[in-house]
Design a protein around this motif. Structure first.
Motif, PDB file in Angstrom:
ATOM      1  N   LEU A  22     -14.132 -26.025  12.898  1.00 42.83           N
ATOM      2  CA  LEU A  22     -14.276 -26.412  11.492  1.00 42.83           C
ATOM      3  C   LEU A  22     -14.564 -27.892  11.310  1.00 42.83           C
ATOM      4  N   GLU A  23     -14.105 -28.726  12.216  1.00 42.62           N
ATOM      5  CA  GLU A  23     -14.348 -30.161  12.058  1.00 42.62           C
ATOM      6  C   GLU A  23     -15.463 -30.654  12.981  1.00 42.62           C
ATOM      7  N   ALA A  24     -15.350 -30.335  14.270  1.00 44.98           N
ATOM      8  CA  ALA A  24     -16.376 -30.826  15.208  1.00 44.98           C
ATOM      9  C   ALA A  24     -17.619 -29.937  15.215  1.00 44.98           C
ATOM     10  N   GLY A  25     -17.502 -28.719  14.686  1.00 50.26           N
ATOM     11  CA  GLY A  25     -18.657 -27.820  14.671  1.00 50.26           C
ATOM     12  C   GLY A  25     -19.053 -27.344  16.057  1.00 50.26           C
ATOM     13  N   LEU A  26     -18.063 -27.133  16.920  1.00 51.01           N
ATOM     14  CA  LEU A  26     -18.327 -26.715  18.299  1.00 51.01           C
ATOM     15  C   LEU A  26     -17.545 -25.466  18.664  1.00 51.01           C
ATOM     16  N   GLY A  79     -11.014 -35.944  18.015  1.00 50.52           N
ATOM     17  CA  GLY A  79      -9.625 -35.940  18.450  1.00 50.52           C
ATOM     18  C   GLY A  79      -9.184 -34.694  19.196  1.00 50.52           C
ATOM     19  N   ILE A  80     -10.136 -33.917  19.710  1.00 46.68           N
ATOM     20  CA  ILE A  80      -9.758 -32.769  20.530  1.00 46.68           C
ATOM     21  C   ILE A  80      -9.457 -33.312  21.940  1.00 46.68           C
ATOM     22  N   PRO A  81      -8.308 -32.986  22.513  1.00 51.28           N
ATOM     23  CA  PRO A  81      -7.970 -33.566  23.813  1.00 51.28           C
ATOM     24  C   PRO A  81      -8.888 -33.075  24.928  1.00 51.28           C
ATOM     25  N   CYS A  82      -9.642 -33.999  25.500  1.00 52.45           N
ATOM     26  CA  CYS A  82     -10.573 -33.689  26.582  1.00 52.45           C
ATOM     27  C   CYS A  82     -10.800 -34.994  27.345  1.00 52.45           C
ATOM     28  N   ILE A  99     -30.960 -28.629  34.810  1.00 52.32           N
ATOM     29  CA  ILE A  99     -29.661 -29.168  35.226  1.00 52.32           C
ATOM     30  C   ILE A  99     -29.365 -30.482  34.512  1.00 52.32           C
ATOM     31  N   TYR A 100     -30.381 -31.307  34.363  1.00 49.45           N
ATOM     32  CA  TYR A 100     -30.168 -32.572  33.644  1.00 49.45           C
ATOM     33  C   TYR A 100     -29.761 -32.275  32.197  1.00 49.45           C
ATOM     34  N   ALA A 101     -30.442 -31.302  31.605  1.00 55.09           N
ATOM     35  CA  ALA A 101     -30.120 -30.943  30.213  1.00 55.09           C
ATOM     36  C   ALA A 101     -28.684 -30.427  30.135  1.00 55.09           C
ATOM     37  N   TRP A 102     -28.294 -29.691  31.161  1.00 53.80           N
ATOM     38  CA  TRP A 102     -26.940 -29.116  31.184  1.00 53.80           C
ATOM     39  C   TRP A 102     -25.890 -30.227  31.283  1.00 53.80           C
ATOM     40  N   ALA A 103     -26.129 -31.196  32.168  1.00 51.55           N
ATOM     41  CA  ALA A 103     -25.194 -32.317  32.324  1.00 51.55           C
ATOM     42  C   ALA A 103     -25.117 -33.118  31.016  1.00 51.55           C
ATOM     43  N   ARG A 104     -26.284 -33.317  30.398  1.00 54.18           N
ATOM     44  CA  ARG A 104     -26.333 -34.059  29.139  1.00 54.18           C
ATOM     45  C   ARG A 104     -25.609 -33.301  28.038  1.00 54.18           C
ATOM     46  N   LYS A 105     -25.738 -31.985  28.083  1.00 51.46           N
ATOM     47  CA  LYS A 105     -25.078 -31.159  27.083  1.00 51.46           C
ATOM     48  C   LYS A 105     -23.564 -31.284  27.227  1.00 51.46           C
ATOM     49  N   GLU A 106     -23.067 -31.222  28.456  1.00 48.34           N
ATOM     50  CA  GLU A 106     -21.623 -31.364  28.637  1.00 48.34           C
ATOM     51  C   GLU A 106     -21.163 -32.738  28.147  1.00 48.34           C
ATOM     52  N   TYR A 107     -21.946 -33.770  28.457  1.00 43.30           N
ATOM     53  CA  TYR A 107     -21.607 -35.130  28.015  1.00 43.30           C
ATOM     54  C   TYR A 107     -21.513 -35.208  26.484  1.00 43.30           C
ATOM     55  N   ARG A 108     -22.520 -34.661  25.841  1.00 37.90           N
ATOM     56  CA  ARG A 108     -22.533 -34.728  24.367  1.00 37.90           C
ATOM     57  C   ARG A 108     -21.404 -33.922  23.750  1.00 37.90           C
ATOM     58  N   ASN A 109     -21.124 -32.767  24.341  1.00 35.63           N
ATOM     59  CA  ASN A 109     -20.025 -31.960  23.828  1.00 35.63           C
ATOM     60  C   ASN A 109     -18.702 -32.711  23.975  1.00 35.63           C
ATOM     61  N   LEU A 110     -18.529 -33.371  25.112  1.00 33.31           N
ATOM     62  CA  LEU A 110     -17.311 -34.152  25.327  1.00 33.31           C
ATOM     63  C   LEU A 110     -17.210 -35.285  24.318  1.00 33.31           C
ATOM     64  N   ARG A 111     -18.352 -35.908  24.056  1.00 37.94           N
ATOM     65  CA  ARG A 111     -18.350 -37.023  23.124  1.00 37.94           C
ATOM     66  C   ARG A 111     -17.973 -36.547  21.732  1.00 37.94           C
ATOM     67  N   ARG A 112     -18.554 -35.451  21.358  1.00 36.29           N
ATOM     68  CA  ARG A 112     -18.282 -34.907  20.038  1.00 36.29           C
ATOM     69  C   ARG A 112     -16.823 -34.464  19.917  1.00 36.29           C
ATOM     70  N   ALA A 113     -16.340 -33.754  20.919  1.00 36.96           N
ATOM     71  CA  ALA A 113     -14.951 -33.293  20.897  1.00 36.96           C
ATOM     72  C   ALA A 113     -14.004 -34.502  20.840  1.00 36.96           C
ATOM     73  N   SER A 114     -14.274 -35.535  21.648  1.00 41.21           N
ATOM     74  CA  SER A 114     -13.410 -36.732  21.622  1.00 41.21           C
ATOM     75  C   SER A 114     -13.407 -37.385  20.257  1.00 41.21           C
ATOM     76  N   GLN A 115     -14.605 -37.474  19.671  1.00 41.57           N
ATOM     77  CA  GLN A 115     -14.702 -38.111  18.353  1.00 41.57           C
ATOM     78  C   GLN A 115     -13.815 -37.436  17.322  1.00 41.57           C
TER      79      GLN A 115
END
Ligand code: ADP
Ligand code: MN
Length: 239
Positions: free
Chosen positions: A167-171, A114-117, A96-112
């Protein structure tokens, strides 16, 4: 401290264990979180609470429930194959901790990119703190309940986010649908990034095609002439 402890305990009801209460208090002591109000959503895997930071800004506090066997079975596929979690222990709370961390990192990457999140703010144990999308503790409506006034434009907008995500964020979001998109003043905001994988993930293409199909189906039902989802998938894949 005792007072904070009992008020946090009250807000969390009996759904979370003492360790989760302590984790919330830890975030309060760190100055990330100043207030925790009631739930805005009670899902099977997580609850989302409305909170505030020290400056009175609204926060969304997503607290993952501690693993059930079903969660474990369902989620492993999205974590195995992600190099960011190689070597992490994936038993019990750690998953669960890994899952929460994964969501955090995905959000960080998407924000970086410019994907609206929602902007991620902090992650600690099973708790993810992020920007609140909505007003006065009321989340912006889901796309499913709030069809855009200009569906074709909204469809094109989402297409461009999907393309940039890959293509840009790789997600690849991997759980994209009208249930995970909020509509804030006609702006689309993509939420629920726990399942998102890197485009190098072995199942990334399968997840991508599925995301595209969900979005196409929703807009086709609104009368948008979407074309074939497979065509858009190929268009992205060929780049
Ligand atoms: P899950 O589907 O796993 O329960 P979501 O991340 O989709 O979790 O969140 C569930 C609900 O909580 C959303 O539909 C939305 O109403 C609310 N929510 C989630 N994140 C936010 C946020 N950042 N701001 C406002 N509301 C949110
Ligand atoms: Mn969701």
């Amino acid at each position: 401290m005792a007072e904070k402890d009992s008020s946090v305990r009250e807000v969390l009801e009996d759904v979370f264990d003492q360790r989760t209460v302590l984790a919330v208090l830890h975030l309060m002591n760190r100055g990330v979180l100043a207030k925790l109000y009631g739930t805005v959503s009670t899902g099977k895997e997580a609850r989302v609470y409305w909170g505030k930071d020290r400056d009175g800004r609204d926060l969304a506090v997503k607290i993952y429930l501690i693993v059930t066997a079903e969660f474990r079975r369902g989620r492993l596929k999205y974590i195995l194959g992600d190099p960011r979690f190689e070597g992490a222990s994936l038993r019990g709370r750690e998953l669960i901790y890994a899952w929460a961390r994964k969501e955090y990192r995905n959000l960080r990457r998407a924000s970086q990119f410019g994907i609206p999140c929602p902007k991620p703010i902090a992650v600690y144990e099973n708790i993810l703190v992020m920007e609140f999308i909505g007003r006065d503790g009321v989340p912006a409506p889901l796309l499913k309940d709030s069809p855009p006034s200009r569906p074709y434009e909204a469809f094109r907008e989402l297409q461009s986010y999907i393309e940039r995500m890959v293509l840009e964020a790789g997600l690849v979001h991997a759980d994209l649908s009208e249930y995970n998109i909020l509509v804030e003043d006609d702006r689309l905001v993509i939420i629920d990034w726990g399942s998102a994988v890197l485009s190098s993930h072995p199942n990334a293409e399968e997840f991508l095609l599925n995301d595209i199909r969900n979005v196409y189906r929703f807009f086709r039902e609104l009368g948008v002439d979407t074309g074939r989802p497979e065509e858009f998938f190929e268009h992205i894949r060929s780049q």
